[in-house]
Motif scaffolding. Structure first.
Motif, short mmCIF file in Angstrom:
data_model
loop_
_atom_site.label_atom_id
_atom_site.label_comp_id
_atom_site.label_asym_id
_atom_site.label_seq_id
_atom_site.Cartn_x
_atom_site.Cartn_y
_atom_site.Cartn_z
N LEU A 121 -5.61 13.13 -7.53
CA LEU A 121 -5.35 11.77 -7.05
C LEU A 121 -5.10 11.85 -5.55
CD1 LEU A 121 -4.91 8.81 -7.79
CD2 LEU A 121 -2.49 9.32 -8.07
N SER A 122 -5.92 11.12 -4.80
CA SER A 122 -5.79 11.13 -3.34
C SER A 122 -5.08 9.88 -2.87
CB SER A 122 -7.17 11.23 -2.68
OG SER A 122 -7.86 10.01 -2.85
N LEU A 123 -4.59 9.94 -1.65
CA LEU A 123 -3.95 8.77 -1.06
C LEU A 123 -4.96 7.65 -0.89
CD1 LEU A 123 -1.29 7.66 -0.05
CD2 LEU A 123 -1.82 8.57 2.21
N ASP A 124 -6.18 7.98 -0.51
CA ASP A 124 -7.22 6.95 -0.37
C ASP A 124 -7.47 6.25 -1.69
OD1 ASP A 124 -7.58 7.37 2.34
OD2 ASP A 124 -9.28 8.73 2.08
N ALA A 125 -7.53 7.01 -2.78
CA ALA A 125 -7.74 6.41 -4.10
C ALA A 125 -6.56 5.54 -4.48
CB ALA A 125 -7.97 7.50 -5.14
N LEU A 126 -5.37 6.01 -4.17
CA LEU A 126 -4.15 5.27 -4.49
C LEU A 126 -4.08 3.94 -3.73
CD1 LEU A 126 -1.56 5.71 -6.19
CD2 LEU A 126 -0.55 6.78 -4.19
N LYS A 183 0.83 -1.20 0.00
CA LYS A 183 0.00 0.00 0.00
C LYS A 183 0.87 1.26 0.00
CE LYS A 183 -4.15 -1.77 2.09
NZ LYS A 183 -5.26 -1.40 2.94
N PRO A 184 0.76 2.06 -1.05
CA PRO A 184 1.53 3.31 -1.09
C PRO A 184 1.17 4.24 0.06
CG PRO A 184 0.58 2.81 -3.24
CD PRO A 184 -0.04 1.87 -2.25
N LYS A 185 2.18 4.99 0.51
CA LYS A 185 2.00 5.98 1.55
C LYS A 185 2.20 7.37 0.95
CE LYS A 185 4.43 4.77 5.29
NZ LYS A 185 5.31 4.03 6.24
N ALA A 186 2.09 8.39 1.77
CA ALA A 186 2.15 9.79 1.31
C ALA A 186 3.39 10.11 0.47
CB ALA A 186 2.04 10.73 2.50
#
Length: 118
Positions: free
Chosen positions: A32-37, A12-15
């Motif tokens: 593109l948001s972190l939640d979407a990523l 899971k990618p982080k900030a």
């Protein structure tokens, strides 16, 4: 359903990964948001491990390949990739969830094909 003799790891990618994506020149990914990523992540099959620490050690051994695969899934041009791709950076850029139980709900053979070389 069938038990599969594997563990899984969800990458899971982080900030910092999102920050890199947003900093790539000519990036056309708007909002593109972190939640979407993190909503649709890479899942890796691993050998079965008795201890989560053993699975993490296995990820440590594969981190460079995983890191390169994650970057290449967005940009194949390695000139755009971060210069620091150390193990420390990998863990700063990604969360890894390890799960020990994998069930196959499909009553058909699994088709294998090699991942794209990076």
């Amino acid at each position: 359903m069938y038990f599969v003799d594997r563990s899984v790891a969800v990458i899971k990618p982080k900030a910092p990964f999102l920050n890199w994506l947003n900093a790539v020149p000519d990036n056309d990914m708007i909002d593109l948001s972190l939640d979407a990523l993190r909503a649709d992540c890479t899942v890796l099959l691993l050998p079965e491990f008795d201890e989560p620490e053993d699975a993490i050690s296995h990820i440590d051994e594969l981190y460079e390949q995983i890191f390169r695969m994650e970057l290449a899934s967005w940009y194949e041009d390695e000139d755009l990739w971060p210069k620091d791709m150390s193990l420390k950076t990998f863990w700063e850029w990604f969360d890894v969830e390890v799960h020990s139980t994998l069930l196959d709900t499909v009553d058909a053979d699994i088709m294998n094909s090699p991942a794209s070389p990076v």
